[in-house]
Design a protein around this motif. Structure first.
Motif, PDB file in Angstrom:
ATOM      1  N   LYS A  90       0.803  -1.249   0.054  1.00 49.57           N
ATOM      2  CA  LYS A  90      -0.094   0.083  -0.186  1.00 49.57           C
ATOM      3  C   LYS A  90       0.850   1.150  -0.084  1.00 49.57           C
ATOM      4  CE  LYS A  90      -2.896  -0.051   3.274  1.00 49.57           C
ATOM      5  NZ  LYS A  90      -3.733   0.083   4.355  1.00 49.57           N
ATOM      6  N   SER A 118      -1.014   6.866   1.561  1.00 51.09           N
ATOM      7  CA  SER A 118      -2.395   6.306   1.949  1.00 51.09           C
ATOM      8  C   SER A 118      -2.715   6.538   3.730  1.00 51.09           C
ATOM      9  CB  SER A 118      -2.762   4.748   1.883  1.00 51.09           C
ATOM     10  OG  SER A 118      -2.405   4.386   0.523  1.00 51.09           O
ATOM     11  N   ASN A 135      -5.723   6.531   6.854  1.00 51.95           N
ATOM     12  CA  ASN A 135      -6.409   5.359   7.427  1.00 51.95           C
ATOM     13  C   ASN A 135      -7.845   5.109   7.121  1.00 51.95           C
ATOM     14  OD1 ASN A 135      -4.252   4.194   8.774  1.00 51.95           O
ATOM     15  ND2 ASN A 135      -4.296   5.884  10.277  1.00 51.95           N
ATOM     16  N   ASN A 136      -8.302   6.029   5.811  1.00 57.70           N
ATOM     17  CA  ASN A 136      -9.790   6.196   5.672  1.00 57.70           C
ATOM     18  C   ASN A 136     -10.102   4.912   4.727  1.00 57.70           C
ATOM     19  OD1 ASN A 136      -8.614   6.594   3.153  1.00 57.70           O
ATOM     20  ND2 ASN A 136      -9.244   8.637   2.718  1.00 57.70           N
ATOM     21  N   GLY A 137      -9.306   4.087   4.435  1.00 60.65           N
ATOM     22  CA  GLY A 137      -9.671   2.911   3.404  1.00 60.65           C
ATOM     23  C   GLY A 137      -9.577   2.974   2.345  1.00 60.65           C
ATOM     24  N   ASN A 138      -9.436   4.196   1.439  1.00 58.44           N
ATOM     25  CA  ASN A 138      -9.459   4.392   0.244  1.00 58.44           C
ATOM     26  C   ASN A 138      -8.285   4.223  -0.307  1.00 58.44           C
ATOM     27  OD1 ASN A 138     -12.254   5.101  -0.039  1.00 58.44           O
ATOM     28  ND2 ASN A 138     -11.877   7.021   0.626  1.00 58.44           N
ATOM     29  N   CYS A 139      -7.522   3.025  -0.368  1.00 47.47           N
ATOM     30  CA  CYS A 139      -6.368   2.625  -1.090  1.00 47.47           C
ATOM     31  C   CYS A 139      -6.115   1.946  -2.015  1.00 47.47           C
ATOM     32  CB  CYS A 139      -5.383   2.337   0.172  1.00 47.47           C
ATOM     33  SG  CYS A 139      -5.506   3.064   1.876  1.00 47.47           S
ATOM     34  N   ASP A 180      -7.949  -2.931  -5.226  1.00 52.08           N
ATOM     35  CA  ASP A 180      -8.486  -2.026  -4.178  1.00 52.08           C
ATOM     36  C   ASP A 180      -8.154  -2.577  -2.908  1.00 52.08           C
ATOM     37  OD1 ASP A 180     -10.247  -0.443  -2.506  1.00 52.08           O
ATOM     38  OD2 ASP A 180     -11.794  -0.348  -3.867  1.00 52.08           O
ATOM     39  N   SER A 181      -7.528  -1.787  -1.986  1.00 54.72           N
ATOM     40  CA  SER A 181      -7.417  -2.516  -0.353  1.00 54.72           C
ATOM     41  C   SER A 181      -8.639  -2.831   0.360  1.00 54.72           C
ATOM     42  CB  SER A 181      -6.623  -1.706   0.399  1.00 54.72           C
ATOM     43  OG  SER A 181      -7.125  -0.307   0.714  1.00 54.72           O
ATOM     44  N   LYS A 182      -9.702  -2.356   0.072  1.00 55.44           N
ATOM     45  CA  LYS A 182     -11.060  -2.539   0.598  1.00 55.44           C
ATOM     46  C   LYS A 182     -11.573  -3.839   0.108  1.00 55.44           C
ATOM     47  CE  LYS A 182     -13.384   1.180  -0.513  1.00 55.44           C
ATOM     48  NZ  LYS A 182     -12.705   1.806  -1.434  1.00 55.44           N
ATOM     49  N   ASP A 183     -11.339  -4.427  -1.125  1.00 59.40           N
ATOM     50  CA  ASP A 183     -11.821  -5.587  -1.502  1.00 59.40           C
ATOM     51  C   ASP A 183     -10.480  -6.498  -2.038  1.00 59.40           C
ATOM     52  OD1 ASP A 183     -13.426  -7.503  -2.579  1.00 59.40           O
ATOM     53  OD2 ASP A 183     -14.123  -6.262  -4.324  1.00 59.40           O
TER      54      ASP A 183
END
Length: 71
Positions: A17, A21, A23-27, A42-45
């Motif tokens: 990552k 980036s 800590n909002n999860g949009n990475c 996408d780090s969220k998925d």
């Protein structure tokens, strides 16, 4: 976590990552591929879709980003 990718791991992609980036999860995460290309996800998925680029196409993308092509 390393701030860069040296080479692909034999055990599978090592996802990194960006140090920018938050800590909002949009990475976006990037991994080196065995053929020298790169993969983005996408780090969220982490089990979701992955974009794969040849080494040349990824180098052109990075150069364009650094040159302000996408501002």
């Amino acid at each position: 976590m390393k701030p860069y990718i040296e080479r692909a791991s034999a055990a599978g992609p090592e996802w990194v990552k960006s140090s920018y980036s938050g800590n909002n999860g949009n990475c976006v995460e990037v991994a080196a591929l065995a053929d020298g290309g790169r993969a983005l996800r996408d780090s969220k998925d982490p089990s979701g879709p992955v974009l794969r680029f040849t080494a040349g196409k990824f180098a052109a993308f990075v150069a364009g980003t650094r040159g302000g092509e996408f501002d």
